[in-house]
Structure formats: C-alpha cells, structure tokens
Design an enzyme around this catalytic site. Structure first.
Site, PDB file in Angstrom:
ATOM      1  N   ALA A 153       0.818  -1.213   0.000  1.00  0.00           N
ATOM      2  CA  ALA A 153       0.000   0.000   0.000  1.00  0.00           C
ATOM      3  C   ALA A 153       0.852   1.264   0.000  1.00  0.00           C
ATOM      4  O   ALA A 153       0.326   2.370  -0.069  1.00  0.00           O
ATOM      5  CB  ALA A 153      -0.928  -0.008   1.209  1.00  0.00           C
TER       6      ALA A 153
ATOM      7  N   ARG B  21       9.527   7.179  -3.907  1.00  0.00           N
ATOM      8  CA  ARG B  21      10.919   7.219  -4.368  1.00  0.00           C
ATOM      9  C   ARG B  21      11.075   6.723  -5.809  1.00  0.00           C
ATOM     10  O   ARG B  21      12.105   6.935  -6.428  1.00  0.00           O
ATOM     11  CB  ARG B  21      11.805   6.392  -3.418  1.00  0.00           C
TER      12      ARG B  21
ATOM     13  N   GLU C  48      15.493   1.567  12.290  1.00  0.00           N
ATOM     14  CA  GLU C  48      15.438   2.074  10.906  1.00  0.00           C
ATOM     15  C   GLU C  48      16.603   3.024  10.642  1.00  0.00           C
ATOM     16  O   GLU C  48      17.074   3.718  11.550  1.00  0.00           O
ATOM     17  CB  GLU C  48      14.110   2.788  10.660  1.00  0.00           C
TER      18      GLU C  48
ATOM     19  N   ARG D   8       7.498 -10.374 -33.743  1.00  0.00           N
ATOM     20  CA  ARG D   8       6.525  -9.695 -32.874  1.00  0.00           C
ATOM     21  C   ARG D   8       5.358 -10.606 -32.500  1.00  0.00           C
ATOM     22  O   ARG D   8       5.190 -11.684 -33.065  1.00  0.00           O
ATOM     23  CB  ARG D   8       6.040  -8.427 -33.590  1.00  0.00           C
TER      24      ARG D   8
ATOM     25  N   LYS E  53       5.161 -10.086 -37.918  1.00  0.00           N
ATOM     26  CA  LYS E  53       4.137  -9.798 -36.912  1.00  0.00           C
ATOM     27  C   LYS E  53       2.921 -10.675 -37.149  1.00  0.00           C
ATOM     28  O   LYS E  53       2.446 -10.771 -38.276  1.00  0.00           O
ATOM     29  CB  LYS E  53       3.741  -8.320 -37.001  1.00  0.00           C
TER      30      LYS E  53
ATOM     31  N   ASN F 265       9.409 -19.566 -50.541  1.00  0.00           N
ATOM     32  CA  ASN F 265      10.589 -18.711 -50.483  1.00  0.00           C
ATOM     33  C   ASN F 265      10.157 -17.257 -50.686  1.00  0.00           C
ATOM     34  O   ASN F 265       9.575 -16.908 -51.711  1.00  0.00           O
ATOM     35  CB  ASN F 265      11.594 -19.115 -51.568  1.00  0.00           C
TER      36      ASN F 265
ATOM     37  N   SER G 100      11.997 -10.915 -55.479  1.00  0.00           N
ATOM     38  CA  SER G 100      12.493  -9.812 -54.640  1.00  0.00           C
ATOM     39  C   SER G 100      11.646  -8.560 -54.815  1.00  0.00           C
ATOM     40  O   SER G 100      11.118  -8.291 -55.896  1.00  0.00           O
ATOM     41  CB  SER G 100      13.923  -9.465 -55.036  1.00  0.00           C
TER      42      SER G 100
ATOM     43  N   ARG H 268       4.560  -5.213 -63.813  1.00  0.00           N
ATOM     44  CA  ARG H 268       5.791  -4.434 -63.941  1.00  0.00           C
ATOM     45  C   ARG H 268       5.756  -3.767 -65.308  1.00  0.00           C
ATOM     46  O   ARG H 268       5.269  -4.378 -66.267  1.00  0.00           O
ATOM     47  CB  ARG H 268       6.937  -5.449 -63.878  1.00  0.00           C
TER      48      ARG H 268
HETATM   49  C1  UD1 Z   1      11.084  -1.654   5.279  1.00  0.00           C
HETATM   50  C2  UD1 Z   1      11.447  -1.928   6.749  1.00  0.00           C
HETATM   51  C3  UD1 Z   1      12.966  -2.058   6.881  1.00  0.00           C
HETATM   52  C4  UD1 Z   1      13.447  -3.174   5.948  1.00  0.00           C
HETATM   53  C5  UD1 Z   1      12.983  -2.948   4.522  1.00  0.00           C
HETATM   54  C6  UD1 Z   1      13.258  -4.189   3.704  1.00  0.00           C
HETATM   55  C7  UD1 Z   1       9.767  -0.801   8.150  1.00  0.00           C
HETATM   56  C8  UD1 Z   1       9.475   0.382   8.980  1.00  0.00           C
HETATM   57  N1  UD1 Z   1      10.968  -0.827   7.566  1.00  0.00           N
HETATM   58  O1  UD1 Z   1      11.682  -0.401   4.923  1.00  0.00           O
HETATM   59  O2  UD1 Z   1      13.319  -2.364   8.204  1.00  0.00           O
HETATM   60  O3  UD1 Z   1      14.867  -3.240   6.006  1.00  0.00           O
HETATM   61  O4  UD1 Z   1      11.557  -2.726   4.476  1.00  0.00           O
HETATM   62  O5  UD1 Z   1      13.009  -3.963   2.352  1.00  0.00           O
HETATM   63  O6  UD1 Z   1       8.945  -1.672   8.030  1.00  0.00           O
HETATM   64  N2  UD1 Z   1       3.746  -0.247   2.895  1.00  0.00           N
HETATM   65  C9  UD1 Z   1       2.379  -0.279   3.110  1.00  0.00           C
HETATM   66  N3  UD1 Z   1       1.795   0.735   3.821  1.00  0.00           N
HETATM   67  C10 UD1 Z   1       2.517   1.769   4.342  1.00  0.00           C
HETATM   68  C11 UD1 Z   1       3.909   1.797   4.124  1.00  0.00           C
HETATM   69  C12 UD1 Z   1       4.487   0.759   3.400  1.00  0.00           C
HETATM   70  O7  UD1 Z   1       1.698  -1.191   2.670  1.00  0.00           O
HETATM   71  O8  UD1 Z   1       1.912   2.636   4.983  1.00  0.00           O
HETATM   72  C13 UD1 Z   1       4.356  -1.337   2.110  1.00  0.00           C
HETATM   73  C14 UD1 Z   1       5.080  -0.826   0.873  1.00  0.00           C
HETATM   74  O9  UD1 Z   1       4.203  -0.820  -0.242  1.00  0.00           O
HETATM   75  C15 UD1 Z   1       6.235  -1.817   0.707  1.00  0.00           C
HETATM   76  C16 UD1 Z   1       6.454  -2.344   2.112  1.00  0.00           C
HETATM   77  O10 UD1 Z   1       5.329  -1.985   2.881  1.00  0.00           O
HETATM   78  O11 UD1 Z   1       5.907  -2.889  -0.144  1.00  0.00           O
HETATM   79  C17 UD1 Z   1       7.708  -1.768   2.728  1.00  0.00           C
HETATM   80  O12 UD1 Z   1       7.592  -0.356   2.729  1.00  0.00           O
HETATM   81  P1  UD1 Z   1       8.804   0.568   2.309  1.00  0.00           P
HETATM   82  O13 UD1 Z   1       8.376   1.987   2.390  1.00  0.00           O
HETATM   83  O14 UD1 Z   1       9.390   0.107   1.038  1.00  0.00           O
HETATM   84  O15 UD1 Z   1       9.787   0.273   3.521  1.00  0.00           O
HETATM   85  P2  UD1 Z   1      11.348   0.398   3.561  1.00  0.00           P
HETATM   86  O16 UD1 Z   1      11.727   1.806   3.781  1.00  0.00           O
HETATM   87  O17 UD1 Z   1      11.957  -0.294   2.414  1.00  0.00           O
HETATM   88 CA    CA Z   2      11.212  -1.192   0.525  1.00  0.00          CA
END
Ligand code: UD1
Ligand code: CA
Length: 442
Positions: A13, A18, A162, A323, A341, A367, A395, A430
């Site tokens: 979620a 990033r 963290e 394709r 394709k 051919n 050709s 032709r």
């Molecule tokens: C998280 C861990 C970290 C670990 C790393 C491994 C925590 C606080 N940190 O960091 O210790 O080393 O994963 O990859 O858990 N997500 C939700 N809801 C939210 C936030 C995140 O569902 O509110 C989901 C994201 O979609 C993702 C996963 O949780 O798939 C991890 O979240 P992300 O923000 O990627 O955590 P990291 O900073 O990587």
């Molecule tokens: Ca992550």
C-alpha cells in the site's frame, strides 16, 4: 509428515514516492513480470511443501490498477485496503479483521522484493515451526536504507532500528532486516496494538514488534538469507539492480537446461521465456514476454522476440524482429533485417532478407525474396496475406492485402500484387523495360 498451514500478508500500500512514477511501484516489471506477480507466484510455487491458506494483499485506496491486475491474473487472493499510508505496522493492521481468532501462522512479506526465493519462504516456514515470532535477515556490505537488526550480548535478536533513527554506531551494523516475518496470528496483532506512531515520520513501524516482543521475553527466531533474495525496490536504481540480478538467475537457469549462450551477459530473458535444449543464442538477443523456443533453434546476434512460438530447428537472424502472434513451424528460416508480426511461417519456409511479413500465413517451403513487403494495413483495417506451399515470391514484391497467393505460384521481382493468384500461376506486374541508345555527351 503433515504439512503445516500458513497465511501470507503482502504489504503493497506504500506510495512508492521514491520511484517518481505515475504507475504503482509493485506493477513495475522485472524480467517482464510485475513485481507483485513475481511474489505471488513464488508463494504459489511452494504449494507442494506447505498448505497455503490465505494470501492477503494490502493496497492503498488509489491502487485500483494493482487490484485489477491481481484479480485478472490470480484467483482467490484477498485484497484489503489501508486507508491512510500510516506505515508498515498500520498496513498489517488493516488485515486484522480477516485473521480474527486465527490459529495458523502468518508470514508477512513486502510487495517490493522481486527476487524473493522459495528457499527464503521455506526458511520462514521452518522458523515458524520453532518460534512464535521470527524474521529474515541478511548481511550486506551496503546496508544503507535497510532497517538494522540489533542483537543483544547473547546474539539474540532484540530490536530493529530504521536507517533514519539509527545512531552512527548502529548505522555500521551490517545485519539488515529483509522486511519478512513469520508470527503466530494472535501474538502478531497483540504486539501491533502496542506499536506507537513514530514521531519523526508520522508512521507506525512494523519493525517495532521485534522490540516489543523482546520486552515481553519472547524469543525471536532469525533465518539468514542471501542479500539478493530480499532486495527491496525503492527507486529506479533498485529496479535496475533487481533486473540485473534476475537476468543472471535466468541466464544460469537457461544454461543449466542445455541452452548455449555465447555471451550470456548480453542476452535478456523474460521470466516466462521457455527454451528447449540445444537452443543456441548469439550475443545481444532480447526476449520479451511470451516466447517459447523449440529444440535446436539457432538465434543469431541482435534479435528481438516477443509473444512468439518457434518450433524446432528454426534459424533466426541476425538482426530479426519477431513480434507477438508469430509462429515459426519446424525448420523455418528468418534472416537479417526481417520483421514478422502475427504471422504463421510454415515448415521449411524462408524469409531471408529485408522483409516485413504481417498478418500472414506463409505456406510450407515458400521462399520469400529479399525486400518483400506484405502491405497489411490500409489505414483502417489490418488485412490478411495467404501464400500456398512451395510458392516463390520474387524480390521487392509488394503484396497488397487482403490477398491470396495459391501454392506453387511464382511472382516476378518488383511486382505490386493486388489480385489473388491461383495455384501454379506466374504473375508479373511491372512496366516493360525500355533499353535505348544513350545520347553521346558533347
Ligand atoms: C522496510 C522496513 C525495513 C526493511 C525494509 C526491507 C519498516 C518500517 N521498515 O523499509 O526495516 O529493512 O523494508 O526492504 O517496516 N507499505 C504499506 N503501507 C505503508 C507503508 C508501506 O503497505 O503505509 C508497504 C510498501 O508498499 C512496501 C512495504 O510496505 O511494499 C515496505 O515499505 P517501504 O516503504 O518500502 O519500507 P522500507 O523503507 O523499504
Ligand atoms: Ca522497501
């Protein structure tokens, strides 16, 4: 031995900020397959070893795209919505109602780990058999960004810290949290109820359950796994790293199955590429999704294939593009600078040089001469070209579709063919050549 039952929660979620993308992070592809699908398929792949009860995916409110994708591809996956992205602990809590009075163990995974292996998953299930709570960790030379696992003086897991909350000395810890856990259901939700909002990030960290369990004297199990197995994709650089590692895995698998790769590091596969033994692949060949290659096929350098079935002993390339919807029957030949394709090239037929073949059925042993073009698109519709067996297309012929050429027919070079040609006929379209005396220069 009786198989143990597990349920899975996949956290997906997060906003994926990033990634700087308009598309959901877990729908980004690695080796042609969306990350979320790679994870679900990996879970399903251990079906023989454990009993899988529920697979729950936690999604954000705006993740209709992920929901539709999952519902289209997989059956029986439960989707729950996390209304505010208030952190990984809150994400697991959104699945709480599904696990009321639940007796089996739950494995929690992150939705952004495309390289997760069945070995890692099975290690978590083994851990779950001996511990009420356990997690997966890995040692890394570049731990930046991951939560660090803190061990106490007797080497027991005591907490996870963290990156952004870690002190300078904690940042030096090389033992990282994979973000994958196994826990008794009741224990998990009772620990989660005690997790507080992290003041710095306004998020509830799932990692806090480790510290809380340790405080309650609950022994926490740990399984050590390879770093790449838990590589988390947070940005485009992570996506490229995952792709690189996945390609290495796929290349190795292909070679183990009896495929020759002349320059493995330059060949790119999709997760679903199927290769029979004694396939030979030259340098710089790219396989998009949906490709199936039969025994003894030779693919020369610089070819691109997608959505294609190639039967045994065909030769392709160099520099060919095949394709979607294309089928090459046994021993067909596609040469250089040829694009095909949605066409069937029947047994032993040859398209050797500089052609475009689209929406066509090319008969056995036909051919196709150099530079032949099927003019399949009239600006509105795509039209079909059919050529009967053993015909010879000279050709630079343009076949204006829809068009039917019979078997054993012959078409003179340079013709623009707009009318069907029956079996055994010769067609030429032709202008007559004029050869006259040159005017002498003064
Ligand atoms: C998280 C861990 C970290 C670990 C790393 C491994 C925590 C606080 N940190 O960091 O210790 O080393 O994963 O990859 O858990 N997500 C939700 N809801 C939210 C936030 C995140 O569902 O509110 C989901 C994201 O979609 C993702 C996963 O949780 O798939 C991890 O979240 P992300 O923000 O990627 O955590 P990291 O900073 O990587
Ligand atoms: Ca992550």
């Amino acid at each position: 031995m009786q198989k143990e039952t597990f349920s899975f929660i996949i956290l997906a979620a997060g906003k994926g900020t990033r990634m700087k993308s308009s598309n959901s992070k877990v729908l980004h592809k690695v080796a042609g397959e969306p990350i979320i699908s790679l994870i679900i398929n990996k879970i399903l792949s251990i079906k023989k070893k454990i009993l899988i009860d529920k697979i729950v995916v936690v999604l954000g409110r705006d993740s209709q795209d992920i929901k539709s994708f999952i519902e289209e591809i997989f059956k029986g996956i439960k989707i729950v919505i996390q209304h505010e992205q208030a952190g990984t602990a809150d994400a697991v809590l959104s699945a709480k109602k599904i696990f009321r009075n639940y007796k089996n163990k739950i494995i929690i995974l992150c939705g952004d780990t495309p390289l997760i292996s069945s070995k890692l998953l099975l290690n978590l299930t083994t851990l779950g058999a001996s511990f009420r709570l356990g997690l997966s960790g890995f040692k890394s030379l570049k731990p930046f960004g991951y939560g660090r696992i803190v061990l106490n003086s007797s080497k027991q897991v005591s907490s996870i810290i963290e990156e952004q909350n870690a002190s300078a000395s904690q940042k030096k810890i090389d033992l990282c949290n994979s973000g994958m856990y196994v826990s008794e259901s009741k224990l998990l939700f009772s620990l989660l109820s005690k997790v507080k909002f992290n003041t710095k990030k306004r998020e509830m960290y799932l990692t806090d359950i480790i510290y809380l369990a340790n405080k309650d004297n609950i022994e926490i199990g740990i399984t050590y796994n390879d770093e790449i197995d838990s590589l988390g994709v947070n940005n485009r650089e992570g996506l490229a790293m995952a792709e690189k590692e996945m390609q290495n895995i796929l290349r190795k698998k292909a070679m183990e199955k009896g495929v020759t790769l002349i320059a493995p590091e330059t060949v790119f596969f999709s997760k679903d590429t199927k290769l029979a033994r004694d396939v030979e692949i030259g340098p710089n060949v790219v396989f998009g999704p949906g490709v199936k290659i039969g025994e003894g096929v030779k693919i020369e350098a610089f070819c691109h294939l997608e959505g294609v079935t190639v039967k045994k002993h065909c030769t392709i390339g160099p520099f060919a593009r095949l394709r979607p919807g294309t089928v090459l029957e046994e021993s067909a030949k596609i040469g250089n600078f040829v694009e095909v394709k949605k066409s069937k090239i029947n047994k032993g037929a040859k398209v050797n040089h500089l052609s475009y073949v689209g929406d066509s059925d090319i008969g056995e042993k036909v051919n196709i001469g150099a530079g032949v073009i099927t003019c399949n698109y009239d600006g509105v519709n795509k039209n079909k070209t059919t050529i009967g067996k053993k015909s010879f297309i000279g050709s630079n012929v343009s076949l204006v579709a829809p068009i039917k050429v019979g078997s054993n027919a012959l078409i003179g070079a340079g013709s623009v063919i707009t009318k069907d040609i029956p079996n055994n006929m010769l067609a030429v379209e032709r202008n007559k050549q004029v050869t006259i005396k040159k005017r002498n220069k003064k």
